[in-house]
Design a protein around this motif. Sequence first.
Motif, PDB file in Angstrom:
ATOM      1  N   GLU A  24      40.660  34.931  35.268  1.00  0.00           N
ATOM      2  CA  GLU A  24      40.586  35.834  36.408  1.00  0.00           C
ATOM      3  C   GLU A  24      39.126  36.020  36.806  1.00  0.00           C
ATOM      4  N   PHE A  25      38.888  35.942  38.102  1.00  0.00           N
ATOM      5  CA  PHE A  25      37.532  36.024  38.633  1.00  0.00           C
ATOM      6  C   PHE A  25      37.480  37.142  39.659  1.00  0.00           C
ATOM      7  N   ARG A  26      36.391  37.871  39.649  1.00  0.00           N
ATOM      8  CA  ARG A  26      36.117  38.857  40.687  1.00  0.00           C
ATOM      9  C   ARG A  26      34.613  38.973  40.836  1.00  0.00           C
ATOM     10  N   LYS A  27      34.155  39.014  42.062  1.00  0.00           N
ATOM     11  CA  LYS A  27      32.734  39.239  42.315  1.00  0.00           C
ATOM     12  C   LYS A  27      32.620  40.183  43.500  1.00  0.00           C
ATOM     13  N   THR A  28      32.054  41.345  43.231  1.00  0.00           N
ATOM     14  CA  THR A  28      31.863  42.326  44.289  1.00  0.00           C
ATOM     15  C   THR A  28      30.482  42.151  44.885  1.00  0.00           C
ATOM     16  N   ASP A  29      30.427  42.019  46.199  1.00  0.00           N
ATOM     17  CA  ASP A  29      29.169  41.949  46.929  1.00  0.00           C
ATOM     18  C   ASP A  29      29.108  43.211  47.782  1.00  0.00           C
ATOM     19  N   LEU A  30      28.708  44.317  47.139  1.00  0.00           N
ATOM     20  CA  LEU A  30      28.737  45.624  47.796  1.00  0.00           C
ATOM     21  C   LEU A  30      27.948  45.653  49.103  1.00  0.00           C
ATOM     22  N   PRO A  31      26.724  45.098  49.162  1.00  0.00           N
ATOM     23  CA  PRO A  31      25.972  45.167  50.421  1.00  0.00           C
ATOM     24  C   PRO A  31      26.676  44.478  51.598  1.00  0.00           C
ATOM     25  N   SER A  32      27.425  43.410  51.332  1.00  0.00           N
ATOM     26  CA  SER A  32      28.091  42.715  52.438  1.00  0.00           C
ATOM     27  C   SER A  32      29.522  43.192  52.644  1.00  0.00           C
ATOM     28  N   GLY A  33      30.016  44.076  51.776  1.00  0.00           N
ATOM     29  CA  GLY A  33      31.364  44.606  51.943  1.00  0.00           C
ATOM     30  C   GLY A  33      32.452  43.597  51.643  1.00  0.00           C
ATOM     31  N   LYS A  34      32.336  42.920  50.499  1.00  0.00           N
ATOM     32  CA  LYS A  34      33.302  41.877  50.183  1.00  0.00           C
ATOM     33  C   LYS A  34      33.513  41.781  48.678  1.00  0.00           C
ATOM     34  N   VAL A  35      34.774  41.572  48.272  1.00  0.00           N
ATOM     35  CA  VAL A  35      35.120  41.225  46.905  1.00  0.00           C
ATOM     36  C   VAL A  35      35.774  39.845  46.962  1.00  0.00           C
ATOM     37  N   HIS A  36      35.222  38.890  46.220  1.00  0.00           N
ATOM     38  CA  HIS A  36      35.812  37.556  46.094  1.00  0.00           C
ATOM     39  C   HIS A  36      36.662  37.553  44.835  1.00  0.00           C
ATOM     40  N   ALA A  37      37.876  37.008  44.899  1.00  0.00           N
ATOM     41  CA  ALA A  37      38.770  37.071  43.751  1.00  0.00           C
ATOM     42  C   ALA A  37      39.603  35.804  43.617  1.00  0.00           C
ATOM     43  N   ALA A  38      39.955  35.498  42.362  1.00  0.00           N
ATOM     44  CA  ALA A  38      40.856  34.374  42.070  1.00  0.00           C
ATOM     45  C   ALA A  38      41.486  34.603  40.713  1.00  0.00           C
ATOM     46  N   SER A  39      42.704  34.142  40.567  1.00  0.00           N
ATOM     47  CA  SER A  39      43.403  34.179  39.288  1.00  0.00           C
ATOM     48  C   SER A  39      44.199  32.886  39.179  1.00  0.00           C
ATOM     49  N   VAL A  40      44.021  32.180  38.061  1.00  0.00           N
ATOM     50  CA  VAL A  40      44.714  30.902  37.878  1.00  0.00           C
ATOM     51  C   VAL A  40      45.248  30.812  36.453  1.00  0.00           C
ATOM     52  N   ARG A  41      46.420  30.241  36.327  1.00  0.00           N
ATOM     53  CA  ARG A  41      47.070  30.073  35.034  1.00  0.00           C
ATOM     54  C   ARG A  41      46.409  28.911  34.281  1.00  0.00           C
ATOM     55  N   THR A  42      46.252  29.053  32.978  1.00  0.00           N
ATOM     56  CA  THR A  42      45.642  27.988  32.185  1.00  0.00           C
ATOM     57  C   THR A  42      46.679  27.079  31.539  1.00  0.00           C
ATOM     58  N   ASP A  43      47.963  27.452  31.598  1.00  0.00           N
ATOM     59  CA  ASP A  43      49.005  26.626  30.984  1.00  0.00           C
ATOM     60  C   ASP A  43      49.469  25.485  31.881  1.00  0.00           C
ATOM     61  N   GLN A  44      48.929  25.410  33.093  1.00  0.00           N
ATOM     62  CA  GLN A  44      49.225  24.354  34.060  1.00  0.00           C
ATOM     63  C   GLN A  44      50.678  24.330  34.507  1.00  0.00           C
ATOM     64  N   ASN A  45      51.356  25.481  34.416  1.00  0.00           N
ATOM     65  CA  ASN A  45      52.747  25.603  34.854  1.00  0.00           C
ATOM     66  C   ASN A  45      52.859  26.555  36.031  1.00  0.00           C
ATOM     67  N   ASN A  46      53.598  26.146  37.050  1.00  0.00           N
ATOM     68  CA  ASN A  46      53.889  27.020  38.177  1.00  0.00           C
ATOM     69  C   ASN A  46      54.813  28.146  37.737  1.00  0.00           C
ATOM     70  N   VAL A  47      54.730  29.278  38.432  1.00  0.00           N
ATOM     71  CA  VAL A  47      55.653  30.392  38.223  1.00  0.00           C
ATOM     72  C   VAL A  47      56.168  30.859  39.578  1.00  0.00           C
ATOM     73  N   ASN A  48      57.226  31.639  39.555  1.00  0.00           N
ATOM     74  CA  ASN A  48      57.809  32.247  40.749  1.00  0.00           C
ATOM     75  C   ASN A  48      57.848  33.751  40.530  1.00  0.00           C
ATOM     76  N   GLY A  49      57.664  34.524  41.588  1.00  0.00           N
ATOM     77  CA  GLY A  49      57.775  35.964  41.451  1.00  0.00           C
ATOM     78  C   GLY A  49      57.168  36.716  42.607  1.00  0.00           C
ATOM     79  N   ASP A  50      57.087  38.020  42.428  1.00  0.00           N
ATOM     80  CA  ASP A  50      56.475  38.872  43.446  1.00  0.00           C
ATOM     81  C   ASP A  50      55.939  40.133  42.790  1.00  0.00           C
ATOM     82  N   GLY A  51      55.222  40.919  43.558  1.00  0.00           N
ATOM     83  CA  GLY A  51      54.684  42.182  43.065  1.00  0.00           C
ATOM     84  C   GLY A  51      53.179  42.208  43.026  1.00  0.00           C
ATOM     85  N   LYS A  52      52.674  43.294  42.528  1.00  0.00           N
ATOM     86  CA  LYS A  52      51.237  43.540  42.461  1.00  0.00           C
ATOM     87  C   LYS A  52      50.590  42.639  41.417  1.00  0.00           C
ATOM     88  N   ILE A  53      49.434  42.060  41.748  1.00  0.00           N
ATOM     89  CA  ILE A  53      48.668  41.276  40.775  1.00  0.00           C
ATOM     90  C   ILE A  53      47.316  41.924  40.459  1.00  0.00           C
TER      91      ILE A  53
END
Length: 106
Positions: free
Chosen positions: A39-68
């Motif tokens: 999981e990655f997050r980088k807040t750039d407060l002066p520019s008003g932006k949060v960059h984010a990413a989350s990726v599975r390490t098991d290399q398997n797709n999943v299905n679902g919904d809800g808050k991440i």
Amino acid sequence: PLSQVLGVSFDVDYDASLFDGVYLKYVSSFLNASNQNVEFRKTDLPSGKVHAASVRTDQNNVNGDGKIAELWFKIKSGTADNTPVNFTVNNTVKVTANGSQSPLTG
């Protein structure tokens, strides 16, 4: 609902003049149910932006919904009551195990 998801990436945009701090906290979800994600997050407060990413390490797709993730923030002292606080989610991308990418609605 999302299907065939290995990972997601997105940006959260906001008016930096209103905040002393902004933080993205990942929560348990269908995407990281086995707690194996990078999981990655980088807040750039002066520019008003949060960059984010989350990726599975098991290399398997999943299905679902809800808050991440949850967005935590602290409003600057002296901000007038009832000041509108707006956040937008942009540059949303879903990645599958075979490497294909597709946009998501923010």
